[in-house]
Design a protein around this motif. Structure first.
Motif, short mmCIF file in Angstrom:
data_model
loop_
_atom_site.label_atom_id
_atom_site.label_comp_id
_atom_site.label_asym_id
_atom_site.label_seq_id
_atom_site.Cartn_x
_atom_site.Cartn_y
_atom_site.Cartn_z
N PRO A 119 -1.86 -2.67 7.25
CA PRO A 119 -2.91 -1.70 6.96
C PRO A 119 -3.30 -1.70 5.48
O PRO A 119 -2.45 -1.85 4.59
CB PRO A 119 -2.27 -0.37 7.36
CG PRO A 119 -1.30 -0.74 8.44
CD PRO A 119 -0.74 -2.07 8.01
N GLY A 120 -4.59 -1.55 5.22
CA GLY A 120 -5.09 -1.58 3.86
C GLY A 120 -5.15 -3.00 3.33
O GLY A 120 -5.13 -3.97 4.08
N ASP A 121 -5.23 -3.13 2.02
CA ASP A 121 -5.26 -4.46 1.41
C ASP A 121 -3.84 -4.93 1.13
O ASP A 121 -3.41 -5.13 -0.01
CB ASP A 121 -6.09 -4.42 0.11
CG ASP A 121 -7.57 -4.20 0.39
OD1 ASP A 121 -8.02 -4.57 1.49
OD2 ASP A 121 -8.26 -3.66 -0.50
N ARG A 122 -3.09 -5.08 2.22
CA ARG A 122 -1.70 -5.51 2.14
C ARG A 122 -1.44 -6.53 3.24
O ARG A 122 -2.09 -6.52 4.28
CB ARG A 122 -0.74 -4.32 2.31
CG ARG A 122 -0.87 -3.25 1.24
CD ARG A 122 -0.07 -2.00 1.58
NE ARG A 122 1.35 -2.31 1.81
CZ ARG A 122 1.96 -2.18 2.98
NH1 ARG A 122 1.29 -1.77 4.06
NH2 ARG A 122 3.25 -2.48 3.10
N SER A 123 -0.45 -7.40 3.00
CA SER A 123 -0.06 -8.38 4.01
C SER A 123 1.45 -8.59 3.92
O SER A 123 2.06 -8.39 2.86
CB SER A 123 -0.77 -9.72 3.78
OG SER A 123 -2.17 -9.62 4.00
N SER A 124 2.02 -8.99 5.04
CA SER A 124 3.41 -9.44 5.03
C SER A 124 3.42 -10.96 4.93
O SER A 124 2.52 -11.64 5.44
CB SER A 124 4.15 -8.98 6.29
OG SER A 124 3.52 -9.50 7.45
#
Length: 424
Positions: A220-225
């Protein structure tokens, strides 16, 4: 959930292990009408790893009333890109899979394991047929009519069927006298999360390198795993970098498609291997999750397989109990064996072949890999087939006579435009 320090009743089923697969199995079994015991310590989930839940996994979690409790913490996966970043003479073209092409809003959802576990624990606490034993199994003893389980905390209970969800060193698997085949891979993985300056647009991008894939999966949002597979020595080097240095390395690996990166708290590194049991059931015990299969984090199959394990054993037990039969008897175990063997072994084979073909320096294998990906990229029907089969195998044998619902059977309605779908 009912609490009992020293239960005296014989349960229909006892689930040993409280990870995601064990919790899902316990909730699904109680939902199917089985008097279920869950033997697992209540401990907080400590790391930052995430899971991409695909296909019928989301359907199952909706059916069990788990998904509404954590959906807001998940990011949909609408596009998946495969990018050949090997730098070899023969390279595969970029392959782009879009969920819309098979009538879906998303292939699945990426969610922090911590959020998923919290939702499962909350749902388990409300289950009417589920008794939680807050302890750790110390001894599992199969008998002619029941399995007796003793915990380190002094509790003892019996069940007609035990579900081993107790991980790679499974006590249940040993009690069932089921052997395990292990093969270590000359690879390791580093997982961490990043924030980025450009939006991911719900696109998961997998960069193929000569030592394994590096995947950036939306959160969610401007994030990544990030799951970065490489040689063990390279993973050790990456893990020792500062946050700024790791962010710079990840930005180079991603070719800056997500802009400037910032590494979040928490990293995990682990060696990779493949494990599979000689059987999936025996002596009134069935195996689910990592007790039954361990795969490298390629293709997001690990927990999705574990959730199909849970769905299948719940279907079988519900069917058997409704017929007045014994859920731990040989016919029920045989049905579980049939249902899970083809699914697990086919996925293991596909992942192993894909990984070997990526790592191979043998020119004919590189050529075959590039040609295969070229066909998938250019031939629509083949690409759509690959997408559908990637969510769940359409051909796998069902463990029951007639499913009570598509969601509970783990089927995927690929012809629907509704959002029913959903890495390790």
């Amino acid at each position: 959930m009912n609490e009992s320090a020293k239960p005296v009743a014989i349960f229909d089923v006892a689930v040993v292990g409280g990870g995601p697969a064990g919790l899902a199995a316990a909730i699904a079994l109680s939902h199917a009408g089985a008097r279920t015991a869950l033997i697992a310590r209540r401990v907080g989930y400590g790391d930052n790893r995430t899971t991409a839940l695909l296909g019928g996994s989301i359907d199952l979690l909706r059916e069990l009333d788990v998904w509404p409790r954590c959906e807001a913490d998940a990011a949909p996966l609408r596009v998946m890109r495969l990018v050949d970043d090997t730098g070899r003479l023969i390279r595969a073209p970029e392959v782009r899979f879009s969920a819309a092409e098979i009538g879906r809003d998303a292939f699945g959802y990426n969610i922090a394991n911590r959020a998923l576990m919290a939702a499962m624990e909350a749902r388990a606490a409300e289950a009417e047929n589920l008794t939680r034993i807050d302890g750790e199994a110390e001894q599992v003893t199969p008998g002619d009519t029941v399995v007796t389980i003793t915990t380190r905390q002094g509790d003892e209970l019996s069940a007609r069927l035990a579900v081993g969800a107790d991980g790679r060193q499974s006590l249940c698997r040993k009690a069932a006298c089921i052997g395990i085949t292990r093969r270590a891979l000359d690879q390791a993985a580093l997982t961490f999360n990043v924030a980025h300056s450009r939006p991911h647009k719900n696109t998961s991008t997998e960069f193929h390198t000569p030592h394994g894939p590096c995947v950036f999966v939306p959160l969610p949002g401007d994030r990544s795993s990030v799951v970065w597979v490489a040689s063990p020595r390279e993973v050790e080097r990456l893990a020792a970098l500062s946050d700024d240095e790791l962010a710079e390395a990840a930005e180079r690996r991603s070719h800056s498609i997500l802009g400037r990166l910032e590494v979040g708290q928490g990293r995990n590194k682990f060696p990779l291997g493949i494990e599979r049991p000689a059987r999936f059931a025996g002596n009134r015990i069935v195996l689910v999750g990592e007790s039954a299969h361990v795969l490298p984090p390629i293709g997001a199959q690990g927990l999705n397989l574990g959730l199909r394990d849970a769905a299948d054993i719940a279907e079988i037990v519900g069917d058997v109990l409704s017929s007045g039969e014994d859920p731990g008897a040989s016919p029920a175990l045989a049905r579980f064996e049939t249902a899970r063997r083809s699914d697990v072994l086919s996925r293991t084979f596909a992942i192993d072949v894909a990984n070997r073909s990526l790592l191979s320096d043998f020119l004919p294998i590189q050529t075959a890999r590039a040609f295969g990906l070229h066909l998938i990229s250019k031939v629509g029907p083949l690409r759509r087939l690959a997408m559908r089969e990637g969510l769940a195998p359409s051909w796998r044998r069902r463990p029951h006579r007639e499913p009570r619902s598509k969601a509970f059977s783990g089927e995927v309605d690929t012809g629907s435009s509704q959002e029913n779908a959903s890495k390790q």
